[in-house]
Design a protein around this motif. Sequence first.
Motif, PDB file in Angstrom:
ATOM      1  N   LEU A 170       0.968  -1.257  -0.028  1.00  0.00           N
ATOM      2  CA  LEU A 170       0.109   0.137   0.092  1.00  0.00           C
ATOM      3  C   LEU A 170       1.001   1.240  -0.064  1.00  0.00           C
ATOM      4  CD1 LEU A 170      -1.484  -2.401   1.918  1.00  0.00           C
ATOM      5  CD2 LEU A 170      -3.301  -0.793   1.821  1.00  0.00           C
ATOM      6  N   ARG A 171       2.222   1.083  -0.246  1.00  0.00           N
ATOM      7  CA  ARG A 171       2.941   2.272   0.012  1.00  0.00           C
ATOM      8  C   ARG A 171       2.922   3.086  -1.775  1.00  0.00           C
ATOM      9  NH1 ARG A 171       8.830   0.360   2.181  1.00  0.00           N
ATOM     10  NH2 ARG A 171       8.177   0.141   4.547  1.00  0.00           N
ATOM     11  N   PRO A 172       3.202   3.937  -1.695  1.00  0.00           N
ATOM     12  CA  PRO A 172       3.643   4.635  -3.048  1.00  0.00           C
ATOM     13  C   PRO A 172       4.611   3.681  -3.910  1.00  0.00           C
ATOM     14  CG  PRO A 172       3.643   6.478  -1.663  1.00  0.00           C
ATOM     15  CD  PRO A 172       3.575   5.022  -0.566  1.00  0.00           C
ATOM     16  N   MET A 173       4.117   3.468  -5.246  1.00  0.00           N
ATOM     17  CA  MET A 173       4.696   2.359  -5.770  1.00  0.00           C
ATOM     18  C   MET A 173       6.189   2.537  -5.864  1.00  0.00           C
ATOM     19  SD  MET A 173       3.976  -0.235  -7.414  1.00  0.00           S
ATOM     20  CE  MET A 173       4.882  -1.440  -8.146  1.00  0.00           C
ATOM     21  N   HIS A 174       6.828   3.663  -5.938  1.00  0.00           N
ATOM     22  CA  HIS A 174       8.412   3.585  -5.975  1.00  0.00           C
ATOM     23  C   HIS A 174       8.906   3.120  -4.665  1.00  0.00           C
ATOM     24  CE1 HIS A 174       7.300   7.310  -3.734  1.00  0.00           C
ATOM     25  NE2 HIS A 174       8.917   7.454  -3.587  1.00  0.00           N
ATOM     26  N   LEU A 175       8.402   3.266  -3.671  1.00  0.00           N
ATOM     27  CA  LEU A 175       8.775   2.663  -2.354  1.00  0.00           C
ATOM     28  C   LEU A 175       8.323   1.379  -2.546  1.00  0.00           C
ATOM     29  CD1 LEU A 175       7.656   5.421   0.111  1.00  0.00           C
ATOM     30  CD2 LEU A 175      10.227   5.027  -0.753  1.00  0.00           C
ATOM     31  N   CYS A 176       7.029   0.936  -2.758  1.00  0.00           N
ATOM     32  CA  CYS A 176       6.781  -0.686  -2.586  1.00  0.00           C
ATOM     33  C   CYS A 176       7.574  -1.433  -3.567  1.00  0.00           C
ATOM     34  CB  CYS A 176       5.330  -0.526  -3.373  1.00  0.00           C
ATOM     35  SG  CYS A 176       4.746  -2.349  -3.663  1.00  0.00           S
ATOM     36  N   ARG A 177       7.945  -0.949  -4.484  1.00  0.00           N
ATOM     37  CA  ARG A 177       8.913  -1.644  -5.470  1.00  0.00           C
ATOM     38  C   ARG A 177      10.280  -1.996  -4.867  1.00  0.00           C
ATOM     39  NH1 ARG A 177       8.614  -2.713 -10.705  1.00  0.00           N
ATOM     40  NH2 ARG A 177       7.091  -0.811 -10.823  1.00  0.00           N
ATOM     41  N   GLU A 178      10.822  -0.836  -4.417  1.00  0.00           N
ATOM     42  CA  GLU A 178      12.146  -0.738  -3.576  1.00  0.00           C
ATOM     43  C   GLU A 178      12.073  -2.087  -2.596  1.00  0.00           C
ATOM     44  OE1 GLU A 178      16.025  -0.328  -2.272  1.00  0.00           O
ATOM     45  OE2 GLU A 178      15.116   0.665  -3.982  1.00  0.00           O
ATOM     46  N   TRP A 179      11.104  -1.995  -1.712  1.00  0.00           N
ATOM     47  CA  TRP A 179      11.059  -2.970  -0.458  1.00  0.00           C
ATOM     48  C   TRP A 179      10.793  -4.350  -1.159  1.00  0.00           C
ATOM     49  CZ3 TRP A 179      13.279  -2.563   3.852  1.00  0.00           C
ATOM     50  CH2 TRP A 179      13.687  -1.217   4.402  1.00  0.00           C
ATOM     51  N   ALA A 180       9.888  -4.510  -1.994  1.00  0.00           N
ATOM     52  CA  ALA A 180       9.751  -5.960  -2.566  1.00  0.00           C
ATOM     53  C   ALA A 180      10.826  -6.585  -3.207  1.00  0.00           C
ATOM     54  CB  ALA A 180       8.719  -5.626  -3.699  1.00  0.00           C
ATOM     55  N   GLU A 181      11.431  -5.885  -3.651  1.00  0.00           N
ATOM     56  CA  GLU A 181      12.821  -6.132  -4.344  1.00  0.00           C
ATOM     57  C   GLU A 181      14.033  -6.580  -3.186  1.00  0.00           C
ATOM     58  OE1 GLU A 181      14.232  -3.228  -7.135  1.00  0.00           O
ATOM     59  OE2 GLU A 181      12.861  -4.052  -8.808  1.00  0.00           O
ATOM     60  N   ARG A 182      14.086  -5.636  -1.885  1.00  0.00           N
ATOM     61  CA  ARG A 182      14.802  -5.995  -0.990  1.00  0.00           C
ATOM     62  C   ARG A 182      14.403  -7.285  -0.277  1.00  0.00           C
ATOM     63  NH1 ARG A 182      16.821  -0.621   2.086  1.00  0.00           N
ATOM     64  NH2 ARG A 182      17.247   0.623   0.427  1.00  0.00           N
ATOM     65  N   ILE A 183      13.186  -7.423  -0.029  1.00  0.00           N
ATOM     66  CA  ILE A 183      12.493  -8.559   0.523  1.00  0.00           C
ATOM     67  C   ILE A 183      12.759  -9.900  -0.230  1.00  0.00           C
ATOM     68  CG2 ILE A 183      10.492  -9.715   1.409  1.00  0.00           C
ATOM     69  CD1 ILE A 183       9.507  -7.071   2.155  1.00  0.00           C
ATOM     70  N   ALA A 184      12.472  -9.689  -1.707  1.00  0.00           N
ATOM     71  CA  ALA A 184      13.018 -10.874  -2.490  1.00  0.00           C
ATOM     72  C   ALA A 184      14.372 -11.115  -2.517  1.00  0.00           C
ATOM     73  CB  ALA A 184      12.460 -10.344  -4.012  1.00  0.00           C
ATOM     74  N   LYS A 185      15.455 -10.372  -2.405  1.00  0.00           N
ATOM     75  CA  LYS A 185      16.849 -10.750  -2.130  1.00  0.00           C
ATOM     76  C   LYS A 185      16.916 -11.412  -1.284  1.00  0.00           C
ATOM     77  CE  LYS A 185      18.693  -6.694  -4.964  1.00  0.00           C
ATOM     78  NZ  LYS A 185      19.296  -5.561  -5.088  1.00  0.00           N
ATOM     79  N   GLU A 186      16.318 -11.115   0.141  1.00  0.00           N
ATOM     80  CA  GLU A 186      16.359 -11.713   1.361  1.00  0.00           C
ATOM     81  C   GLU A 186      15.888 -13.219   1.081  1.00  0.00           C
ATOM     82  OE1 GLU A 186      14.003 -11.164   5.275  1.00  0.00           O
ATOM     83  OE2 GLU A 186      15.696  -9.969   5.210  1.00  0.00           O
ATOM     84  N   TYR A 187      14.669 -13.478   0.639  1.00  0.00           N
ATOM     85  CA  TYR A 187      14.171 -14.866   0.146  1.00  0.00           C
ATOM     86  C   TYR A 187      15.069 -15.667  -0.720  1.00  0.00           C
ATOM     87  CZ  TYR A 187      10.083 -13.474   2.683  1.00  0.00           C
ATOM     88  OH  TYR A 187       9.027 -13.133   3.582  1.00  0.00           O
ATOM     89  N   PHE A 188      15.790 -14.924  -1.584  1.00  0.00           N
ATOM     90  CA  PHE A 188      16.743 -15.549  -2.449  1.00  0.00           C
ATOM     91  C   PHE A 188      17.932 -16.108  -1.796  1.00  0.00           C
ATOM     92  CE2 PHE A 188      15.603 -12.415  -6.247  1.00  0.00           C
ATOM     93  CZ  PHE A 188      14.576 -12.967  -6.499  1.00  0.00           C
ATOM     94  N   SER A 189      18.311 -15.245  -0.606  1.00  0.00           N
ATOM     95  CA  SER A 189      19.472 -15.813  -0.111  1.00  0.00           C
ATOM     96  C   SER A 189      18.883 -16.994   0.809  1.00  0.00           C
ATOM     97  CB  SER A 189      19.922 -14.883   0.951  1.00  0.00           C
ATOM     98  OG  SER A 189      20.549 -13.655   0.533  1.00  0.00           O
ATOM     99  N   GLN A 190      17.722 -16.883   1.325  1.00  0.00           N
ATOM    100  CA  GLN A 190      17.263 -18.367   2.043  1.00  0.00           C
ATOM    101  C   GLN A 190      17.144 -19.542   1.426  1.00  0.00           C
ATOM    102  OE1 GLN A 190      14.071 -18.014   5.109  1.00  0.00           O
ATOM    103  NE2 GLN A 190      12.886 -19.393   3.780  1.00  0.00           N
TER     104      GLN A 190
END
Length: 267
Positions: A170-190
């Motif tokens: 529900l964040r503005p899209m530029h922030l939503c995308r930034e954090w979605a990518e960061r979280i994805a990288k965390e899951y990639f590492s897992q």
Amino acid sequence: MQSLNCVCLRKREELLISKHFREMLDQAEIAAICISAVVHDLDHPGFTNPFLCNSRAQLALLYNDKSVLENHHVSLAFRLTEDSENATANIFQSLDGATYREMRVSIIDMVLATDMSQHFEHLTKFNALMAQDTEAPGQGSAVSLTKEGQEARQVLKRILVKCADISNPLRPMHLCREWAERIAKEYFSQTDEEKSRDLPVVFPDFDRETCIIPNTQTKFIDFFITGLFEAWDNYCSVPELLEQLSSNYEIWKSEAESPTPSEDDEH
């Protein structure tokens, strides 16, 4: 994990200082909600509960595989307040015993409620309370809902903190995308760690070689987010949040259906 400086938390702060909420929550309850939001991911190791359990991590052994991270976050938060070498960390020191115990129970309850394995249990309780409410949805029903008793008030507080916890869509899209990518990288590492240790892969979608992030976002919104925030909107009316959610969803959906070459290469 999720940052606190997001549109949902700003909205939460507006709600907590509004007359709408002051009529039903006392100052101790409001403080407990804010503290819960601050500490709910304290000292997060970057791995999920299932991974910690599957890998027999010390935290999983300590908490018997039950809400491992959530127990750790809130336990450490209270232990830090008891640090004898840093008296200023004890934010509860001026409270009397009864108030402290009540606030501690409430904070523990709210942080444990952020365990996503219990998401639908808490949402079902909230919807059941809403169904019992006689006021018109979104038209002041908050006040009458809390008349149901202490448990109803605690259900409300759980849902408020849960909304803040998973509010990235529900964040503005530029922030939503930034954090979605960061979280994805965390899951990639897992996922990498799970493969290297021959452990069950908890999130197969988050394989760095095959993952399409927009797909993961639309799935997350469909499964967890829409129902939660529609229920919250029914309770206190947050149309601007739902509008942002809808806008973000359409962008993710469009990208999932027609990924660009650069997205394919990146993900």
